[in-house]
Design a protein around this motif. Structure first.
Motif, PDB file in Angstrom:
ATOM      1  N   TYR A  34      10.848  -4.960 -59.679  1.00 24.80           N
ATOM      2  CA  TYR A  34       9.460  -4.544 -59.442  1.00 24.80           C
ATOM      3  C   TYR A  34       9.455  -3.281 -58.583  1.00 24.80           C
ATOM      4  N   MET A  69      -8.327 -22.535 -47.516  1.00 24.48           N
ATOM      5  CA  MET A  69      -7.880 -21.177 -47.797  1.00 24.48           C
ATOM      6  C   MET A  69      -8.768 -20.168 -47.080  1.00 24.48           C
ATOM      7  N   VAL A  96      -5.196  -1.689 -44.716  1.00 24.07           N
ATOM      8  CA  VAL A  96      -6.056  -1.164 -45.763  1.00 24.07           C
ATOM      9  C   VAL A  96      -7.045  -0.221 -45.097  1.00 24.07           C
ATOM     10  N   LEU A  97      -7.023   1.032 -45.564  1.00 23.86           N
ATOM     11  CA  LEU A  97      -7.887   2.031 -44.932  1.00 23.86           C
ATOM     12  C   LEU A  97      -8.987   2.521 -45.861  1.00 23.86           C
ATOM     13  N   ASN A  98      -8.765   2.432 -47.174  1.00 26.19           N
ATOM     14  CA  ASN A  98      -9.755   2.942 -48.131  1.00 26.19           C
ATOM     15  C   ASN A  98     -10.255   1.846 -49.069  1.00 26.19           C
ATOM     16  N   GLY A  99     -11.550   1.885 -49.365  1.00 24.00           N
ATOM     17  CA  GLY A  99     -12.138   1.084 -50.439  1.00 24.00           C
ATOM     18  C   GLY A  99     -12.623   2.062 -51.489  1.00 24.00           C
ATOM     19  N   GLY A 100     -12.016   1.996 -52.695  1.00 24.28           N
ATOM     20  CA  GLY A 100     -12.300   3.037 -53.675  1.00 24.28           C
ATOM     21  C   GLY A 100     -11.848   4.363 -53.089  1.00 24.28           C
ATOM     22  N   ASN A 141      -0.249 -15.876 -49.746  1.00 23.12           N
ATOM     23  CA  ASN A 141       0.635 -14.727 -49.596  1.00 23.12           C
ATOM     24  C   ASN A 141       0.372 -14.047 -48.246  1.00 23.12           C
ATOM     25  N   PHE A 143       2.043 -10.736 -45.527  1.00 25.21           N
ATOM     26  CA  PHE A 143       2.681  -9.428 -45.679  1.00 25.21           C
ATOM     27  C   PHE A 143       3.314  -8.963 -44.383  1.00 25.21           C
ATOM     28  N   GLU A 158       6.181  -8.884 -49.245  1.00 28.83           N
ATOM     29  CA  GLU A 158       5.163  -9.867 -49.609  1.00 28.83           C
ATOM     30  C   GLU A 158       5.809 -11.234 -49.674  1.00 28.83           C
TER      31      GLU A 158
ATOM     32  N   LEU B  72       1.112  -8.611 -55.232  1.00 30.47           N
ATOM     33  CA  LEU B  72      -0.250  -8.124 -55.002  1.00 30.47           C
ATOM     34  C   LEU B  72      -0.309  -6.601 -54.993  1.00 30.47           C
ATOM     35  N   GLU B  92     -13.323   0.753 -57.125  1.00 27.32           N
ATOM     36  CA  GLU B  92     -13.326  -0.637 -56.668  1.00 27.32           C
ATOM     37  C   GLU B  92     -12.028  -1.057 -56.007  1.00 27.32           C
ATOM     38  N   VAL B  93     -11.095  -0.124 -55.871  1.00 27.33           N
ATOM     39  CA  VAL B  93      -9.762  -0.524 -55.425  1.00 27.33           C
ATOM     40  C   VAL B  93      -9.581  -0.309 -53.927  1.00 27.33           C
ATOM     41  N   TYR B  94      -9.051  -1.328 -53.278  1.00 25.06           N
ATOM     42  CA  TYR B  94      -8.625  -1.194 -51.888  1.00 25.06           C
ATOM     43  C   TYR B  94      -7.239  -0.545 -51.852  1.00 25.06           C
ATOM     44  N   TRP B  95      -7.063   0.387 -50.927  1.00 27.55           N
ATOM     45  CA  TRP B  95      -5.776   1.069 -50.819  1.00 27.55           C
ATOM     46  C   TRP B  95      -5.128   0.803 -49.466  1.00 27.55           C
ATOM     47  N   LEU B 110      -4.360  -2.865 -53.749  1.00 27.38           N
ATOM     48  CA  LEU B 110      -4.482  -4.317 -53.868  1.00 27.38           C
ATOM     49  C   LEU B 110      -4.966  -4.597 -55.287  1.00 27.38           C
ATOM     50  N   ARG B 111      -4.241  -5.420 -56.031  1.00 30.02           N
ATOM     51  CA  ARG B 111      -4.597  -5.626 -57.444  1.00 30.02           C
ATOM     52  C   ARG B 111      -6.078  -6.001 -57.582  1.00 30.02           C
ATOM     53  N   ASN B 141      -4.925 -14.205 -55.680  1.00 28.76           N
ATOM     54  CA  ASN B 141      -6.065 -13.490 -55.108  1.00 28.76           C
ATOM     55  C   ASN B 141      -6.084 -12.051 -55.637  1.00 28.76           C
ATOM     56  N   PHE B 143      -8.698  -8.284 -55.586  1.00 29.35           N
ATOM     57  CA  PHE B 143      -9.611  -7.607 -54.659  1.00 29.35           C
ATOM     58  C   PHE B 143     -10.451  -6.557 -55.365  1.00 29.35           C
ATOM     59  N   TYR B 145     -13.535  -3.765 -54.267  1.00 29.81           N
ATOM     60  CA  TYR B 145     -14.412  -3.219 -53.235  1.00 29.81           C
ATOM     61  C   TYR B 145     -15.815  -3.110 -53.818  1.00 29.81           C
ATOM     62  N   GLU B 158     -12.810 -10.393 -51.969  1.00 29.22           N
ATOM     63  CA  GLU B 158     -11.555 -11.100 -52.258  1.00 29.22           C
ATOM     64  C   GLU B 158     -11.864 -12.259 -53.184  1.00 29.22           C
ATOM     65  N   THR B 160     -10.389 -15.281 -54.462  1.00 26.55           N
ATOM     66  CA  THR B 160      -9.215 -16.012 -53.966  1.00 26.55           C
ATOM     67  C   THR B 160      -8.467 -16.704 -55.097  1.00 26.55           C
TER      68      THR B 160
END
Lengths: 478, 478
Positions: A34, A69, A96-100, A141, A143, A158, B72, B92-95, B110-111, B141, B143, B145, B158, B160
């Motif tokens: 991976y 959970m 995680v610093l960015n959303g989109g 999971n 990290f 992970e 993930l 929509e993606v968290y980075w 984050l997937r 889980n 994700f 945004y 999230e 889950t």
């Protein structure tokens, strides 16, 4: 899944590191290809072992814990509340610093462990002494941004399968009892995997960040290093004070709660595979094995009668709850043996025309290689009793190997030599300085003070020569 | 868990939105007070429902899929390979940008879904036609945004509990059959939850980014909106070309594989709770209910005889595999009824001195409230047969409610009115422009073309008036 094109062979288990890596790939446990360092893919076969193993721990916990959970993402302000805890984890946390395409208002940590996710909720959930004890667990999971060399199942960025329990109690003593109970539970869990583990109280510099103390269980890997495969932490009221977790006691007073947490990761599977495996591949305890019995029809004449007999045996075993497969593929028997031995199937049944004439079948044990003819009429009982025998034999063998590799040592030179082969049991005066000196001089680490051993002798600390009644395990560790 | 101090009451289910939020908290499904928007905490009770529900879907998939688990974290370069896919998800993606205090070399997503994590590995795993079909799934889980209003179990940042399956096939037709099979499987799954769902082929502008087409199943929520509770996507060879997934066919040629993916999230639990619940709380199908039977001893005299009888019934039911609890707490019966009705326990058994004299017990159904005296001698059979009756009744009721709320419509005004109450079935010429106009004018959305309906009539598109043999479901959606 692509069949291995040729019969790839494992290196000898004496070259443990190579054996381990090849075993994971050839037996289809994890794929290491991976494209993110420290993240690995569970092959379906590996995951079916994971399911069976985690079903056991779930079953043990469900007796008096509840599963739950919590979210993965922890806001920075909660994560940063507990000072010691931060220090322990700040270099290991993914952020995680960015959303989109937008920067987030609040930085979000990927949980390295869930204290700071769970305890703000415990603050809301715990009100009265009647709510206690509260015992929850989750399998999630987590990290860690590991900078050390990563290794599948052992040191991961992970951790896909972290079982973490978090309990709340009225008093410090009750929390201490729960730590002991957690260790008992882990010993029982590992017994089901046929793995002996050594419980010990970690020295103060090696406890969980924010805990009063830590007790851990270690297993011995084939190369003589130990693997920490479970930890239980007494958190005192440290986190309760940070997260304001109070309850109303019987006198109507608001008092801080006491807490514990304890965890096991997929390292349990690393030690399971490494301890029992051999040069031919996996050796699995029957309870864990995805396939418990493989039936190989030996067909050169009377194919129909042989296949019928195989199907009858399969049906009878399945009715008894046994997971069984018939391998009636075109491959030659040797190739079939290779495949199912690699996958660690505990019992192989061979049935051919000669066996049928004798109303018998050949039963081969994976762990010892022993073959024995047994009557078809009692095949179910023979299989079920073999399962118990195999489980006991695996645990006995692993226990004997462990005991042979624990060495009484009284000098640093002795420790230095013995930790090449296993675990040194070494007197220690209890001073941190002597402990750290011992670690450095022996090129190993203090695991901790055994919690299951009554010491009656008097020893001398090999560093300061002071008299002591305490000894510690010292080992090279993963 | 802190007991509710008072008996909190639910708002009427007619005010569905308030009912839903309060139900989640009072019945202890999810705690919404977690300090990250769109992330929620499973209460242990809610999680035990989640376990039972996901055990069902696991059981259905395990027949011919294998479970697995992928990481993930997805590296930016893999995530960015499929152009349409990125367009669908980039906002929509968290980075993850930092590991510890250090910026990462490669940004990690984050997937939001796992195509771009799984398919680089499928490239390595798929070699020959003999490897196909490959059918794997994972429950993980994921994700997103979400910028829209978030809502527990329904619109989450999230997710889950995302069950996603990813299959690989030799031909486009085989992949198409798998999509149909996935939808059949989801219909069966929802039948086990006593939920009728409507399968429909999504219009082209609403398909999964990167897919040839999408078929989805929707359920009807009490407020007349629909909830998309399962999707299956035919990916053609689009991703195979992007990720270079080829196999050697029988003639020795390297050809691109064809793929599908299909998913269900914890929305299945949202619709389960919303469809069956009532003003008193949850109503759970017996197979799902963490507690299937609660026994309430009615004690004012002969407490010992009554308690013994309760214990006997409990033992008998447990031996038959029933999950049963005796509530012998000090609370008054009304308070006990309240509690267990809120938790959706399908059957309540009351046993008091008068019942004992009659060698009988009182059996109360949660779904209908019906009470009936049954002989103690046959209590196990009575309970088990009631379970079947309840399951059938819940499905029948939900199906009748759904059918009553599907309305044939021929004009836009008609659609506009009917979607306030449920689902409009509306002629559509098939032109995208008309579809989008219809959506806009009706203040609703086209779900898709029903896949389980044989149309034999001829209709007129309410927008362009063209003749058509096609009708679509139109609804307000979550």
């Amino acid at each position: 899944m692509a069949e291995q094109e040729k019969e790839a062979t494992l290196p000898s288990k004496e070259n443990f590191s190579e054996w381990y890596n090849d075993m994971l790939q050839i037996a289809e446990i994890m794929d290491v290809r991976y494209p993110v360092k420290g993240s690995y893919v569970w092959y379906p076969f590996g995951f079916s072992i994971r399911r069976n193993v985690y079903d056991i721990i779930r079953g043990l916990l469900d007796k008096d814990h509840q599963e739950t959970m919590f979210p993965l993402l922890i806001p920075e302000n909660e994560f940063m509340k507990e000072a010691e805890h931060i220090k322990g984890f700040e270099e290991e946390v993914y952020w995680v610093l960015n959303g989109g395409t937008t920067p987030l208002d609040v930085k979000l940590a990927l949980r390295p462990t869930s204290e700071t996710a769970i305890y703000p909720m415990y603050r809301l959930w715990v009100r009265s002494h009647a709510d206690l004890p509260l015992k929850l667990y989750q399998i999630v999971n987590t990290f860690r941004y590991e900078t050390k060399h990563t290794r599948p199942l052992i040191r991961l960025r992970e951790i896909t399968s972290f079982k973490e329990a978090h309990t709340v109690h009225a008093t410090w003593d009750e929390a201490a009892s729960q730590v002991d109970e957690a260790i008992r539970l882990y010993i029982e869990f590992y017994k089901r995997l046929a793995i002996p583990v050594l419980p010990s109280k970690r020295p103060s510099w090696d406890k969980f960040p924010g805990a009063d103390y830590t007790i851990a269980v270690d297993s011995l890997m084939p190369d003589g290093k130990t693997l920490q495969v479970g930890t239980a932490h007494h958190l005192g009221d440290n986190f309760a004070k940070t997260f304001d977790i109070k309850y109303e006691d019987v006198d109507g007073e608001q008092v801080y709660a006491h807490q514990t947490c304890y965890g096991v990761s997929e390292r349990c599977i690393a030690t399971l595979l490494s301890t029992h495996g051999d040069d031919k591949g996996l050796v699995l305890p029957p309870e864990i094995a995805p396939t418990q019995v493989v039936i190989i029809p030996i067909i050169f004449k009377e194919p129909e009668a042989v296949l019928n007999a195989c199907n009858d045996v399969k049906a009878e075993l399945e009715a008894a709850g046994v997971r069984v497969t018939i391998d009636d593929s075109d491959k030659r028997p040797g190739s079939k043996y290779y495949k199912w031995e690699m996958k660690g199937v505990p019992l192989r049944i061979e049935i051919g025309p000669r066996d049928l004439k004798n109303e018998a079948a050949m039963l081969a044990r994976r762990d010892t290689g022993e073959k024995e003819q047994v009557p078809l009429a009692s095949i179910k009982d023979e299989v079920l009793s073999r399962f118990e025998i195999i489980q006991a034999a695996l645990l006995e063998k692993a226990t004997a190997e462990l005991n042979e590799r624990i060495f009484d040592c009284s000098t640093v030179d002795d420790v230095k030599e013995k930790v090449q082969d296993g675990i040194a049991l070494v007197p220690w005066c209890g001073e941190e300085k002597c402990g750290l000196d011992l670690d450095e001089q022996a090129g190993a680490g203090i695991l901790g003070i055994p919690t299951d051993m009554d010491e009656d002798g008097t020893y001398k600390c090999p560093i300061c020569n002071k008299e002591t009644r305490t000894r510690v395990y010292v080992a090279r560790t993963y």
